[in-house]
Structures are given as C-alpha cells and as structure tokens.
Design a protein around this motif. Sequence first.
Motif, short mmCIF file in Angstrom:
data_model
loop_
_atom_site.label_atom_id
_atom_site.label_comp_id
_atom_site.label_asym_id
_atom_site.label_seq_id
_atom_site.Cartn_x
_atom_site.Cartn_y
_atom_site.Cartn_z
N TYR A 107 49.85 -21.47 15.45
CA TYR A 107 50.21 -20.18 14.88
C TYR A 107 49.22 -19.04 15.22
O TYR A 107 49.61 -18.00 15.73
CB TYR A 107 50.38 -20.32 13.36
N ASP A 129 55.91 -20.40 0.79
CA ASP A 129 56.51 -20.28 2.13
C ASP A 129 57.77 -21.15 2.21
O ASP A 129 57.89 -22.18 1.55
CB ASP A 129 55.52 -20.71 3.22
N THR A 136 58.71 -22.67 5.02
CA THR A 136 58.63 -23.66 6.09
C THR A 136 57.60 -24.75 5.77
O THR A 136 56.40 -24.48 5.66
CB THR A 136 58.24 -22.96 7.41
#
Length: 225
Positions: free
Chosen positions: A17, A75, A77
């Motif tokens: 990321y 989040d 995910t």
Amino acid sequence: MKQEQVQEHFARQADNYEKLMVKLIPQYLEQHQIIHDLLPDEGKRCRVLDLGCGNGILSEVVLQKLPHSHIVGFDLTENMLKAFAKKLSRYSGKFALQQGDFRTDSIGKGYDIIIAGLTLHHLTWQEREDFYQVVYSALNYGGLFLARDIIIDEDQAVRQEQYAHWKAFMKAQGEDPELWYAKHIEKDHPMTITDHFAWLRSAGFVKVACHWRFFNFAITTAEKV
Ligand SMILES: C[S@@+](CC[C@H](N)C(=O)[O-])C[C@H]1O[C@@H](n2cnc3c(N)ncnc32)[C@H](O)[C@@H]1O
C-alpha cells in the motif's frame, strides 16, 4: 463502482500500500507531518476513529503524537485491517479494529478525533453530505474532524490543469497515469472545497479550515465546539 469492487481493489493493494501511495499521491509522506502538527497537544488522551484506516498509516501518526490515546481503525477491507494489525503491532492494546462499511454500519460515538484519509471520496455527494452529520454526532464537543482527500477545483479549466499535473506526477513515478485517472473517474466522487465546507457547516461544524492544498489534494479540519 460497487462496494465489492472497492474492497477487491484495496485487498490487492494491502501488502504494497504505502509504496504505491507514494507514487500515486503527491507529497503523500510529507502530508503526515502536517497531519501530526494539526493534532491536539502531545500527551492528551483521546478516543480516535480512523475511518477507511487502510494499513493504519494515519493511526500510526496519531499514536506517535498522542501515545495515551485509543484508536478504532474502521475499514471495509479485511486485508487492510490485517496489514494495520501487523504494522501497528507494537501499539497492541491501543487500538481496536472494526470491519465495516461506513455508508451503512455504525461508526460508534464519543470520539475526540475522527480522521479520514483518502477514503470519503468513495461516497457519492449526497451520501457525503448526509455522512457529515453522522461524523458530527459521533464526535464529542471540542472534537476534531481531520480529512485528507482528493478534491476538484470549482473552475473546470483549473480542474483540467490540475489533473494534467497529477498525471505528470504519476508518470514521473513510473506509473500509468491514464490507468489511474480512468479508475479515479470511474469510482471516485471528489468534491470541491466549497461544497465540503458548506456540508460541514450544515452538519453543525463551526470552524472549518483548509491547511494544505496541492493541485487536486487537500487536508482540512472541522471543529465541533
Ligand atoms: C486509499 S485507502 C486510505 C488509507 C489511509 N487512510 C490513508 O490515508 O492512506 C482507502 C481505504 O478506505 C477503505 N474504504 C473505502 N470505502 C469504504 C467504506 N465505505 N467503508 C469503510 N472503508 C472504506 C478501503 O478499504 C481502503 O482501505
């Protein structure tokens, strides 16, 4: 873009990321010093919500400055939350992770700080205007809402000029600017600073400010007094 596609998109990015963000977002790492400086004074004990926390990069900035605080990392995910737990393992006990969709799931309440990094542009404009009321309600009086996000200029010509600068930046980092621009146009709903401030004020925030802006990216705060 459907929510499952957003989730799938970020699930693929979780391990890599930060390296990717540095190549896609101008001054990505430099923004963290600004965010650090905008947080309350060191030593304060705050309840913090990190919306769209991803791998926890902003939660880490918070815990570096406010080590006595507790963070909820929220989040959609799962892979991002796993990356968060790994990255912030030394802060174990100082954070809790919640998998959910902030459009439909409860984000809790009683927070002193809510941060949202590069995530609220997933909401449509109407969802976003409504969501600012949720954020306002979730904050304590004296609380701070800090957002960094993609923005668009009010002026069409300036907007196009800024997108051209953004594409040139990505190209210089070795990324495919047309690919990322197409994804952005397909899935994101960036707002103008004018709308952002108007929606924040109509939610009840009285003190709103833009502290940093670089082409189509901005860092803003709003205070609940
Ligand atoms: C670009 S990352 C941002 C990570 C970090 N906040 C930052 O500033 O770099 C966006 C994150 O928002 C999450 N996200 C997108 N839509 C969401 C939603 N509706 N509810 C919760 N999280 C969402 C994605 O899973 C992803 O981890």
